[in-house]
Design a protein around this motif. Structure first.
Motif, PDB file in Angstrom:
ATOM      1  N   GLY A  74       0.798  -1.282   0.023  1.00 19.13           N
ATOM      2  CA  GLY A  74      -0.057   0.023  -0.022  1.00 19.13           C
ATOM      3  C   GLY A  74       0.991   1.331   0.174  1.00 19.13           C
ATOM      4  N   LEU A  75       2.213   1.209   0.538  1.00 16.08           N
ATOM      5  CA  LEU A  75       3.007   2.392   0.331  1.00 16.08           C
ATOM      6  C   LEU A  75       3.246   2.702  -1.000  1.00 16.08           C
ATOM      7  N   THR A  76       3.191   4.277  -1.111  1.00 13.15           N
ATOM      8  CA  THR A  76       3.774   4.541  -2.548  1.00 13.15           C
ATOM      9  C   THR A  76       4.874   5.641  -2.112  1.00 13.15           C
ATOM     10  N   GLU A  77       5.516   5.896  -0.930  1.00 13.69           N
ATOM     11  CA  GLU A  77       6.448   6.450  -0.656  1.00 13.69           C
ATOM     12  C   GLU A  77       7.187   5.865   0.597  1.00 13.69           C
ATOM     13  N   LEU A  78       8.656   5.499   0.524  1.00 13.04           N
ATOM     14  CA  LEU A  78       9.262   4.943   1.555  1.00 13.04           C
ATOM     15  C   LEU A  78      10.546   5.770   1.761  1.00 13.04           C
ATOM     16  N   GLY A  79      10.856   6.331   2.789  1.00 16.76           N
ATOM     17  CA  GLY A  79      12.054   6.977   3.204  1.00 16.76           C
ATOM     18  C   GLY A  79      12.816   6.360   4.344  1.00 16.76           C
ATOM     19  N   LEU A  80      14.185   6.483   4.266  1.00 21.43           N
ATOM     20  CA  LEU A  80      14.836   5.894   5.415  1.00 21.43           C
ATOM     21  C   LEU A  80      16.378   6.804   5.360  1.00 21.43           C
ATOM     22  N   ALA A  81      16.212   8.105   5.021  1.00 21.85           N
ATOM     23  CA  ALA A  81      17.233   8.998   4.866  1.00 21.85           C
ATOM     24  C   ALA A  81      17.816   9.144   6.383  1.00 21.85           C
TER      25      ALA A  81
ATOM     26  N   THR B  55       8.259   6.460  -4.839  1.00 25.92           N
ATOM     27  CA  THR B  55       9.251   7.438  -4.218  1.00 25.92           C
ATOM     28  C   THR B  55      10.235   6.533  -3.252  1.00 25.92           C
ATOM     29  N   LEU B  56      11.560   6.475  -3.316  1.00 20.68           N
ATOM     30  CA  LEU B  56      12.509   5.806  -2.322  1.00 20.68           C
ATOM     31  C   LEU B  56      13.587   6.736  -2.019  1.00 20.68           C
ATOM     32  N   ASP B  57      13.611   6.882  -1.030  1.00 19.35           N
ATOM     33  CA  ASP B  57      14.505   7.718  -0.309  1.00 19.35           C
ATOM     34  C   ASP B  57      15.537   7.355   0.682  1.00 19.35           C
ATOM     35  N   LEU B  58      16.833   7.236  -0.086  1.00 21.02           N
ATOM     36  CA  LEU B  58      17.979   6.462   0.728  1.00 21.02           C
ATOM     37  C   LEU B  58      19.224   7.489   0.876  1.00 21.02           C
TER      38      LEU B  58
ATOM     39  N   HIS C 299      16.403   8.701  -4.325  1.00 15.91           N
ATOM     40  CA  HIS C 299      17.149   9.543  -4.009  1.00 15.91           C
ATOM     41  C   HIS C 299      18.327   8.676  -3.302  1.00 15.91           C
ATOM     42  N   LEU C 300      19.719   8.864  -3.962  1.00 18.90           N
ATOM     43  CA  LEU C 300      20.821   8.037  -3.305  1.00 18.90           C
ATOM     44  C   LEU C 300      21.911   9.182  -3.160  1.00 18.90           C
ATOM     45  N   GLN C 301      21.613  10.339  -2.394  1.00 22.01           N
ATOM     46  CA  GLN C 301      22.847  11.401  -2.324  1.00 22.01           C
ATOM     47  C   GLN C 301      23.427  10.858  -1.166  1.00 22.01           C
ATOM     48  N   CYS C 302      24.966  11.050  -1.474  1.00 22.19           N
ATOM     49  CA  CYS C 302      25.766  10.873  -0.379  1.00 22.19           C
ATOM     50  C   CYS C 302      25.726   9.350   0.186  1.00 22.19           C
ATOM     51  N   ASN C 303      26.103   8.526  -0.707  1.00 16.00           N
ATOM     52  CA  ASN C 303      26.209   7.190  -0.299  1.00 16.00           C
ATOM     53  C   ASN C 303      27.775   6.850  -0.729  1.00 16.00           C
ATOM     54  N   ARG C 304      27.740   5.549  -1.202  1.00 16.67           N
ATOM     55  CA  ARG C 304      29.136   4.852  -1.415  1.00 16.67           C
ATOM     56  C   ARG C 304      29.041   4.507  -2.765  1.00 16.67           C
ATOM     57  N   LEU C 305      28.227   4.561  -3.683  1.00 13.16           N
ATOM     58  CA  LEU C 305      28.082   4.227  -5.096  1.00 13.16           C
ATOM     59  C   LEU C 305      29.469   4.561  -5.985  1.00 13.16           C
ATOM     60  N   THR C 306      29.687   3.754  -6.719  1.00  9.44           N
ATOM     61  CA  THR C 306      30.594   3.563  -7.688  1.00  9.44           C
ATOM     62  C   THR C 306      29.919   3.457  -9.193  1.00  9.44           C
ATOM     63  N   ALA C 307      30.788   3.364 -10.415  1.00  6.55           N
ATOM     64  CA  ALA C 307      30.083   3.136 -11.564  1.00  6.55           C
ATOM     65  C   ALA C 307      29.446   1.757 -11.554  1.00  6.55           C
TER      66      ALA C 307
ATOM     67  N   LEU D 185      16.420  11.077 -10.488  1.00  8.12           N
ATOM     68  CA  LEU D 185      17.481  10.520  -9.821  1.00  8.12           C
ATOM     69  C   LEU D 185      18.346  11.366  -9.266  1.00  8.12           C
ATOM     70  N   ASP D 186      18.643  11.185  -8.003  1.00 10.85           N
ATOM     71  CA  ASP D 186      19.862  11.936  -7.079  1.00 10.85           C
ATOM     72  C   ASP D 186      21.056  11.115  -6.961  1.00 10.85           C
ATOM     73  N   LEU D 187      22.107  11.454  -7.448  1.00 13.95           N
ATOM     74  CA  LEU D 187      23.197  10.563  -7.222  1.00 13.95           C
ATOM     75  C   LEU D 187      24.726  11.521  -6.696  1.00 13.95           C
ATOM     76  N   ARG D 188      24.030  12.710  -6.248  1.00 17.24           N
ATOM     77  CA  ARG D 188      25.219  13.570  -5.953  1.00 17.24           C
ATOM     78  C   ARG D 188      26.147  13.115  -4.429  1.00 17.24           C
ATOM     79  N   TYR D 189      27.333  13.441  -4.598  1.00 16.68           N
ATOM     80  CA  TYR D 189      28.160  12.791  -3.836  1.00 16.68           C
ATOM     81  C   TYR D 189      28.304  11.566  -3.848  1.00 16.68           C
ATOM     82  N   ASN D 190      28.139  11.022  -5.001  1.00 15.82           N
ATOM     83  CA  ASN D 190      28.752   9.642  -4.986  1.00 15.82           C
ATOM     84  C   ASN D 190      29.907   9.525  -6.010  1.00 15.82           C
ATOM     85  N   PRO D 191      30.998   8.845  -6.023  1.00 13.96           N
ATOM     86  CA  PRO D 191      32.045   8.946  -6.708  1.00 13.96           C
ATOM     87  C   PRO D 191      31.888   8.033  -7.969  1.00 13.96           C
ATOM     88  N   ILE D 192      30.946   8.390  -8.879  1.00 14.08           N
ATOM     89  CA  ILE D 192      30.853   7.508  -9.988  1.00 14.08           C
ATOM     90  C   ILE D 192      31.614   7.539 -11.138  1.00 14.08           C
ATOM     91  N   GLY D 193      32.324   8.632 -11.198  1.00 18.40           N
ATOM     92  CA  GLY D 193      33.125   8.863 -12.358  1.00 18.40           C
ATOM     93  C   GLY D 193      32.826   8.894 -13.800  1.00 18.40           C
TER      94      GLY D 193
END
Length: 302
Positions: A161-168, A191-194, A220-228, A243-251
């Motif tokens: 039933g959820l349409t929005e889930l956040g664990l920021a 919407t998934l906010d991580l 939303h994946l801002q400031c995690n540890r994602l790479t390419a 899509l929010d990928l800020r502050y992930n060193p994806i190169g």
């Protein structure tokens, strides 16, 4: 239309004011004062300026008198984050051993479709300054991995039933993402906010492989540890529009993975910094015909 059918419509389309109006009429017939609140708030939305103050006064009086009773439908440990016409639409719950049961009760609210799960640390920092804090970084300028949390029980949640889930700001790491992927759900989450969750490349791979998140449009994946490699795993989110990928060193390789993703042509918003993708990656994005024109033009300007 029956009340249950209207309630289902409003869960799916909470901005449908015509259905709210019809639901308000049914509530008034049943003696539920929220029917009158719906009527007054809809009148206020379309009233002449000269009439708005009086309508607002009547709305405020109703809310002041009845809001505590309306919120009593929720467990007392749940915090209301969003209401409409007196009904709760979104709640926040602090993570604990008993959180899965508590969340199950909170999601029984007739219009609750949004959930934010807070860490204990976040719950202790109730003021807004908490959200200005950034996690510590290691010698490679990556966010530190999360401290140990008992997050395996996230798999016990029923997210139906959820349409929005956040664990920021709840640093669940990849184990938490894998547990979420195993939770029960009907796959309606859009919407998934991580943000700031300490997730690395294994997290998006687990989430993308789960039917729980097949309909996610805003991620939303801002400031995690994602790479390419983590960006390549996002290809499973075929319906992404934001899509929010800020502050992930994806190169530059991460930029190329974005260009090759199946959702790239549907993106309406892409949040990245040049430093995240390198100068070479920025050039790739600036000249990628797969990107919508507005996004491609943006990268040509940075």
């Amino acid at each position: 239309m029956e009340a249950t059918a209207l309630e289902q419509t409003l869960r799916e389309r909470p901005d449908d004011e015509a259905s709210w109006g019809a639901y308000g009429s049914l509530l008034r017939e049943q003696g539920d004062i929220r029917g009158e609140l719906i009527r007054l708030e809809q009148l206020h939305a379309h009233a002449r300026p000269a009439d708005r103050d009086e309508l607002k006064r009547r709305v405020d009086l109703l809310v002041e008198e009845h809001q505590q009773t309306w919120d009593a439908e929720l467990p007392p440990e749940a915090t209301v984050r969003l209401r409409r016409h007196g009904f709760v639409l979104k709640v926040a719950v602090e993570w604990s051993e008993g959180a899965p049961t508590l969340i199950g009760k909170a999601l029984q609210g007739r219009f609750v479709t949004g959930l934010h799960i807070m860490s204990g640390e976040e719950a202790e920092e109730a003021d807004e300054d908490y959200y200005d804090d950034e996690p510590d970084f290691d010698e490679d300028d990556m966010p530190q991995p999360p401290p140990p949390h008992e997050v395996g029980a996230l798999a016990d949640l029923d997210l139906g039933g959820l349409t929005e889930l956040g664990l920021a700001y709840f640093r669940i790491g990849d184990p938490g993402a894998e547990a979420l992927a195993a939770a029960a759900s009907d796959g309606r989450i859009e919407t998934l906010d991580l943000r700031y969750c300490g997730i690395s490349d294994a997290g998006p791979a687990a989430l993308g492989a789960s039917p729980n998140f097949r309909n996610v449009r805003r991620l939303h994946l801002q400031c995690n540890r994602l790479t390419a490699q983590g960006v390549r795993a996002l290809a499973a989110f075929e319906r992404l529009e934001e899509l929010d990928l800020r502050y992930n060193p994806i190169g530059a390789d991460g930029a190329q993975a974005l260009i090759e993703a199946p959702f790239v042509g549907s993106l309406k918003r892409l949040l990245l910094y040049r430093e995240d993708v390198s100068d070479a990656g920025a050039q790739k994005l600036a000249h990628a015909p797969q990107l919508p024109t507005a996004l491609r033009s943006f990268w040509r300007s940075v």
